[in-house]
Enzyme design. Structure first.
Site, short mmCIF file in Angstrom:
data_model
loop_
_atom_site.label_atom_id
_atom_site.label_comp_id
_atom_site.label_asym_id
_atom_site.label_seq_id
_atom_site.Cartn_x
_atom_site.Cartn_y
_atom_site.Cartn_z
NE ARG A 241 -13.81 1.74 -16.50
CZ ARG A 241 -14.55 1.91 -17.59
NH1 ARG A 241 -14.17 1.34 -18.74
NH2 ARG A 241 -15.65 2.62 -17.55
CE LYS A 268 -17.41 0.29 -13.28
NZ LYS A 268 -17.13 1.59 -12.63
CG HIS A 330 -9.65 4.80 -12.31
ND1 HIS A 330 -10.05 3.63 -12.93
CD2 HIS A 330 -10.72 5.64 -12.37
CE1 HIS A 330 -11.30 3.76 -13.34
NE2 HIS A 330 -11.72 4.97 -13.01
NE ARG A 333 -11.69 5.70 -16.73
CZ ARG A 333 -12.21 5.35 -17.90
NH1 ARG A 333 -11.40 5.03 -18.91
NH2 ARG A 333 -13.51 5.32 -18.08
CG HIS A 356 -17.97 7.22 -18.61
ND1 HIS A 356 -17.80 8.57 -18.43
CD2 HIS A 356 -16.98 6.63 -17.89
CE1 HIS A 356 -16.77 8.79 -17.64
NE2 HIS A 356 -16.26 7.62 -17.30
CE1 TYR A 366 -24.24 4.74 -35.31
CE2 TYR A 366 -24.73 6.12 -33.41
CZ TYR A 366 -24.36 5.99 -34.74
OH TYR A 366 -24.12 7.10 -35.49
#
Length: 402
Positions: A241, A268, A330, A333, A356, A366
């Protein structure tokens, strides 16, 4: 004989405090400092007590006599006016703590540790601007869905549908907190789903695979500031980002491991993220280090080296290159995601590299290093793919199996 206002005004301090009696147990106590206090002497259960009724002249003679009559009525009913006064004060405190504003501020304090300061300010400012003026002093348990809807409709009428939706979500969270703390029984925000217009969702402008070669070549010959060109180049190579890139710090990079570790507070989703670095990314960093390596940020502001570059810097550079509506920082992405999926890379690997959201907290922890080997290979492949586009080499689709 009842006292007069003139007599109370004229009362002068003496060496010792004295009383001006009005009758029915009511009197003014004049202190040696000249202050004048209303007092009511009474008996309850055979015990003599004194009830404070305020300070003269803030409390007039008429007001003191009215308070005296109310207290005598309480005494006549067999209750102690001092105890009643304490109960009323406590009830007022409880009532003040149960208003929508009080509960909302308490909820914000509960959330503050998990939010960045700027987000906390945004949430509080939005409530102060659009919710507190109408609902702030209302007991939260008494607010019904139609009343909340009327307030949100005012916001909706301004055309800021996304703000109205966010306020609905925030109010819903506040009502849930009120239920959890036994200050409300239900959440009226639940009944308003679908009652507020949904904002029109617009995706970030993104380059297609066909547009990418021309863009990359223009970037190689970009005649603006070198730091900006390197920022856009690293953005294309890492597809993080734009905010994560702008605020990148040299301390986050482990060159020996070929990794960029972005701390949770800058992500984020508030989860630390690892970006494997291709040889091309490392080359960009090596070139950049000559200019900004002695400071904190990779891309400091031109005017103030102690803060990161403006969020508009890269946008303006993209516009200067002729991509006014076809590309955004952006958008890389989406471009990378589309191409890598078409090339056959695992969707889970791509999604993890895009950082995400992962709603399961255990799985999210994890995920910080999950697929790291595959992600490293994918990021090197992506950098090689971009190099091939720049050189004009024919790129054969690479369909990765397994």
């Amino acid at each position: 004989m009842a006292i007069t206002d003139k007599a109370v005004k004229a009362a002068k301090p003496r060496q010792k405090a004295y009383k001006l009696t009005d009758g029915k147990g009511l009197y003014v106590l004049v202190t040696s400092e000249g202050r004048k206090y209303w007092r009511l002497k009474y008996r309850i259960a055979g015990k003599e007590k004194l009830l404070a009724l305020g300070v003269y002249p803030d409390v007039s003679i008429a007001a003191a006599r009215t308070a005296c009559e109310k207290a005598r009525a309480i005494i006549k009913s067999g209750r102690d006016p001092i105890a009643v006064k304490k109960q009323e004060r406590l009830a007022a405190q409880v009532s003040a703590a149960n208003t929508f504003e009080a509960v909302a501020l308490e909820w914000i304090e509960q959330q503050r540790h998990g939010w960045v300061p700027r987000h906390t300010e945004r949430v509080l400012d939005s409530l102060k601007a659009d919710i507190f003026p109408d609902l702030g002093d209302r007991p939260i348990k008494d607010i019904a869905a139609p009343e909340l809807l009327a307030v949100l409709k005012k916001v909706e009428k301004r055309g800021v549908y996304e703000t109205a939706q966010r306020l609905l979500q925030r109010c819903g969270a506040i009502f849930r907190y009120a239920i959890q703390t036994h200050r409300a029984e239900r959440n009226p925000a639940v009944d308003l789903r679908g009652a507020i217009k949904q904002p029109k969702r617009e995706n970030y402008a993104a380059l297609s695979a066909a547009d990418l070669p021309e863009y990359l070549r223009k970037l190689e010959t970009y005649n603006g500031h070198l730091k900006t060109r390197l920022a856009l180049k690293l953005l294309a190579l890492t597809f993080v980002r734009t905010s994560e890139l702008r605020k990148a710090e040299w301390s986050e990079f482990d060159i020996d491991k070929n990794e960029w570790r972005i701390p949770a507070e800058r992500m984020k989703m508030r989860t630390a993220h690892i970006v494997p670095l291709s040889t091309q990314s490392l080359a960009v960093l090596e070139e950049l280090r000559q200019f900004t390596g002695q400071g904190r940020f990779l891309f400091p502001s031109q005017s103030k080296l102690t803060v990161p570059m403006s969020e508009n810097t890269m946008i303006y550079a993209i516009y200067r290159m002729g991509y006014h509506s076809r590309a955004t920082g952006h958008g890389f992405r989406a471009t990378a995601s589309t191409i890598l999926n078409e090339q056959g890379w695992k969707a889970d690997v791509i999604e993890r590299q895009l950082a995400h959201a992962e709603r399961n907290k255990v799985r999210a922890a994890y995920h910080r290093s999950e697929y790291l080997d595959d992600r490293s290979k994918m990021m090197q492949h992506w950098a090689d793919y971009l190099d091939a586009l720049i050189s004009g080499a024919k790129v054969v689709p690479f369909l990765r199996k397994g």
